[in-house]
Design a protein around this motif. Structure first.
Motif, PDB file in Angstrom:
ATOM      1  N   ASP A  31      40.838  37.657  30.772  1.00 52.06           N
ATOM      2  CA  ASP A  31      40.312  36.267  31.365  1.00 52.06           C
ATOM      3  C   ASP A  31      40.014  35.448  29.930  1.00 52.06           C
ATOM      4  O   ASP A  31      38.897  35.535  29.581  1.00 52.06           O
ATOM      5  CB  ASP A  31      39.093  36.285  32.016  1.00 52.06           C
ATOM      6  CG  ASP A  31      38.426  34.907  32.458  1.00 52.06           C
ATOM      7  OD1 ASP A  31      39.127  33.874  32.631  1.00 52.06           O
ATOM      8  OD2 ASP A  31      37.210  35.107  32.759  1.00 52.06           O
ATOM      9  N   PRO A  45      42.948  46.997  39.157  1.00 51.26           N
ATOM     10  CA  PRO A  45      43.664  46.804  37.885  1.00 51.26           C
ATOM     11  C   PRO A  45      42.494  46.191  36.682  1.00 51.26           C
ATOM     12  O   PRO A  45      41.564  46.115  36.906  1.00 51.26           O
ATOM     13  CB  PRO A  45      44.504  45.458  38.004  1.00 51.26           C
ATOM     14  CG  PRO A  45      43.902  44.621  38.903  1.00 51.26           C
ATOM     15  CD  PRO A  45      43.161  45.571  39.835  1.00 51.26           C
ATOM     16  N   SER A  84      48.846  43.255  40.901  1.00 51.18           N
ATOM     17  CA  SER A  84      49.849  43.431  39.626  1.00 51.18           C
ATOM     18  C   SER A  84      51.207  43.916  40.373  1.00 51.18           C
ATOM     19  O   SER A  84      51.429  44.544  41.148  1.00 51.18           O
ATOM     20  CB  SER A  84      49.524  44.337  38.632  1.00 51.18           C
ATOM     21  OG  SER A  84      48.557  43.925  38.136  1.00 51.18           O
ATOM     22  N   LEU A 129      41.623  43.939  33.764  1.00 51.01           N
ATOM     23  CA  LEU A 129      41.526  42.388  33.882  1.00 51.01           C
ATOM     24  C   LEU A 129      41.553  41.671  32.580  1.00 51.01           C
ATOM     25  O   LEU A 129      40.900  42.206  31.571  1.00 51.01           O
ATOM     26  CB  LEU A 129      40.135  42.123  34.715  1.00 51.01           C
ATOM     27  CG  LEU A 129      40.150  42.391  36.050  1.00 51.01           C
ATOM     28  CD1 LEU A 129      38.727  42.222  36.558  1.00 51.01           C
ATOM     29  CD2 LEU A 129      41.157  42.020  36.922  1.00 51.01           C
ATOM     30  N   ASP A 153      47.169  34.804  29.933  1.00 49.99           N
ATOM     31  CA  ASP A 153      46.708  35.703  30.845  1.00 49.99           C
ATOM     32  C   ASP A 153      47.954  36.155  31.679  1.00 49.99           C
ATOM     33  O   ASP A 153      48.280  37.459  31.860  1.00 49.99           O
ATOM     34  CB  ASP A 153      45.591  35.371  31.746  1.00 49.99           C
ATOM     35  CG  ASP A 153      44.080  35.026  31.054  1.00 49.99           C
ATOM     36  OD1 ASP A 153      44.283  35.446  29.773  1.00 49.99           O
ATOM     37  OD2 ASP A 153      43.466  34.579  31.513  1.00 49.99           O
ATOM     38  N   ALA A 154      48.728  35.514  31.974  1.00 52.02           N
ATOM     39  CA  ALA A 154      49.808  35.722  32.905  1.00 52.02           C
ATOM     40  C   ALA A 154      50.858  36.562  31.813  1.00 52.02           C
ATOM     41  O   ALA A 154      51.533  37.426  32.460  1.00 52.02           O
ATOM     42  CB  ALA A 154      50.652  34.374  33.361  1.00 52.02           C
ATOM     43  N   PRO A 158      48.115  49.087  35.805  1.00 53.52           N
ATOM     44  CA  PRO A 158      48.232  47.727  35.930  1.00 53.52           C
ATOM     45  C   PRO A 158      47.078  46.752  35.059  1.00 53.52           C
ATOM     46  O   PRO A 158      46.133  47.246  35.160  1.00 53.52           O
ATOM     47  CB  PRO A 158      48.317  47.448  37.446  1.00 53.52           C
ATOM     48  CG  PRO A 158      47.378  48.751  37.913  1.00 53.52           C
ATOM     49  CD  PRO A 158      47.698  49.581  37.042  1.00 53.52           C
ATOM     50  N   VAL A 159      47.758  45.533  34.832  1.00 57.78           N
ATOM     51  CA  VAL A 159      46.522  44.750  34.228  1.00 57.78           C
ATOM     52  C   VAL A 159      46.885  43.468  34.988  1.00 57.78           C
ATOM     53  O   VAL A 159      48.278  42.965  35.219  1.00 57.78           O
ATOM     54  CB  VAL A 159      47.015  44.320  32.649  1.00 57.78           C
ATOM     55  CG1 VAL A 159      46.028  43.177  32.110  1.00 57.78           C
ATOM     56  CG2 VAL A 159      46.688  45.582  31.964  1.00 57.78           C
ATOM     57  N   ALA A 160      45.802  42.527  35.342  1.00 59.93           N
ATOM     58  CA  ALA A 160      45.823  41.406  36.019  1.00 59.93           C
ATOM     59  C   ALA A 160      44.967  40.344  35.680  1.00 59.93           C
ATOM     60  O   ALA A 160      43.886  40.759  34.888  1.00 59.93           O
ATOM     61  CB  ALA A 160      45.338  41.569  37.680  1.00 59.93           C
ATOM     62  N   ARG A 161      45.187  39.079  35.935  1.00 63.30           N
ATOM     63  CA  ARG A 161      44.342  38.048  35.485  1.00 63.30           C
ATOM     64  C   ARG A 161      43.132  37.650  36.555  1.00 63.30           C
ATOM     65  O   ARG A 161      42.174  36.823  36.411  1.00 63.30           O
ATOM     66  CB  ARG A 161      45.213  36.908  35.262  1.00 63.30           C
ATOM     67  CG  ARG A 161      46.107  36.290  36.262  1.00 63.30           C
ATOM     68  CD  ARG A 161      46.957  35.216  35.734  1.00 63.30           C
ATOM     69  NE  ARG A 161      47.784  34.739  36.709  1.00 63.30           N
ATOM     70  CZ  ARG A 161      48.664  33.900  36.622  1.00 63.30           C
ATOM     71  NH1 ARG A 161      48.509  32.847  35.656  1.00 63.30           N
ATOM     72  NH2 ARG A 161      49.574  33.516  37.349  1.00 63.30           N
ATOM     73  N   CYS A 201      49.764  40.240  31.676  1.00 62.36           N
ATOM     74  CA  CYS A 201      49.679  40.722  33.135  1.00 62.36           C
ATOM     75  C   CYS A 201      51.075  41.873  33.299  1.00 62.36           C
ATOM     76  O   CYS A 201      51.982  41.518  32.660  1.00 62.36           O
ATOM     77  CB  CYS A 201      49.614  40.166  34.204  1.00 62.36           C
ATOM     78  SG  CYS A 201      48.056  39.338  34.427  1.00 62.36           S
TER      79      CYS A 201
END
Length: 383
Positions: free
Chosen positions: A346, A342, A2, A344, A353-354, A373-376, A357
């Protein structure tokens, strides 16, 4: 990984009145003297910003958004930092209006955190624009620093930002913005005034270790989270409570039946729909037509907050409610077990999703929040 997007604003005049005994740097008197000051005096705030930002030179997941020249771009260029320049003033004698203008565009740009170098006057200008909408952090560079939004030193600000970039448990808390009347202060009268509050990241290394068993500890934390959330619920918002034991505590606090593995809908303290599927959620939102808040939690060990076990909260539901309607709740111990990886998402909708993030707040207790943080997709370390 992220990306942490930091908005940087430097007040080039901050602190300049100190060596001249002006008791502050506000007003036209300081601006009139600035042209005659030495190079060292005029670069006080830039030098302190350099000290704060130097540790971030090695950070690969940090980007900066700033203003031209001495308000930020010059310092970033000296350190070789990745930077986007949104605008400039065209003058070295900047004003509070320039600070507010820069803060406005950074807020519109969508920075994760606004970092500024200045004193109480600069903090007031920032507060006028952002309020409590995004986290901020002050690099102490002014003459007057009575506000609680500043790090104890430039180096402390840098360490805190590095901890945040690494995915550490960095808490968020509301801190007061205060200022004194400079004119009265020059006559030895201290008049401190409260101007508002801003959200500030706090020291991240505070995860408490306890000998209490995991289940009992989790129940206590979930109860604290639920008490805070229910205390701040209102009658007009529609609440979607996702699956999980942490979110189940919200329903228990409300005194309502709960579907542990499903999604329940609450409004005005009443249960509107139990174990709702996607179609039912969409119908409720359409009938409601007002503000919506969705509560989700993280799956232990994995860190998924959307797309695992709560597919009822589908892309269509999220778009109908708004991405910003989602609130993540989780115990600090659950976040700490991710070891910096991070959270997640999905949802099977890459665009959505983007959009989700980045760095987002997580409620971790009663009036206790962290920025995480948040991620895909997993980072390399998580694979």
């Amino acid at each position: 990984m992220s990306i942490l997007v930091i908005g940087l604003i430097i007040n080039p005049l901050a602190g300049l009145g100190g060596t001249r005994g002006l008791k502050g740097s506000d007003g036209e008197a300081l601006r009139a003297l600035a042209a005659d000051m030495t190079e060292q005096e005029r670069h006080r705030s830039q030098d302190r910003a350099l000290r704060a930002l130097k540790p971030l030179q090695a950070a690969e997941n940090v980007e900066f958004v700033t203003w031209a020249g001495d308000m930020g771009a010059a310092v970033c260029a000296e350190l070789g930092l990745d930077v986007t320049v949104l605008g400039g003033t065209g003058t070295e004698l900047t004003s509070p209006e320039h600070t507010r203008q820069a803060a406005t565009l950074m807020l519109q740009h969508g920075v994760d955190l606004l970092l500024f170098a200045g004193g109480d006057g600069t903090a007031r200008d920032i507060c006028d624009v952002v309020g409590e909408s995004i986290p901020v952090l002050g690099i102490p560079a002014g003459v007057k620093m009575h506000s609680g939004v500043f790090a104890v030193s430039p180096e402390a600000a840098g360490e805190l930002l590095c901890e945040l970039a690494r995915g550490g448990l960095v808490g968020l808390r509301n801190q007061e913005v205060r200022d004194i009347d400079e004119e009265a202060f020059r006559h030895d009268v201290v008049r401190s005034r409260f101007y508002g509050e801003m959200r500030v990241p706090g020291e991240g290394r505070y995860l408490q270790h306890t000998k209490v068993g995991g289940r009992e500890s989790h129940e206590l934390v979930a109860a604290d989270i639920a008490a805070w959330i229910v205390e701040h619920m209102d009658e007009t918002t529609c609440y979607l409570v996702g699956p999980g034991s942490t979110t189940a505590a919200i329903m228990e606090e409300l005194g309502l039946e709960n579907t542990l593995l499903g999604v329940d809908v609450v409004r005005g303290g009443a249960l509107l729909c139990s174990d709702a599927n996607e179609a039912e959620l969409l119908a409720v939102l359409q009938d409601h037509g007002g503000p919506v808040r969705i509560f989700v939690t993280a799956i232990g060990g994995q860190g998924h907050i959307l797309g695992r076990g709560n597919q009822q909260i589908s892309p269509r539901v999220i778009r109908a409610a708004g991405v910003d309607s989602i609130t993540v709740v989780a115990a600090k111990s659950k976040i700490a077990n991710l070891q910096g990886r991070p959270l997640l998402v999905d949802t099977n909708d890459p665009e959505l999703d983007a959009a989700f993030c980045g760095y987002r707040e997580v409620i971790t207790g009663y009036d206790d929040r962290i920025l995480y943080p948040v991620a895909r997709m997993p980072t390399e370390e998580a694979k």
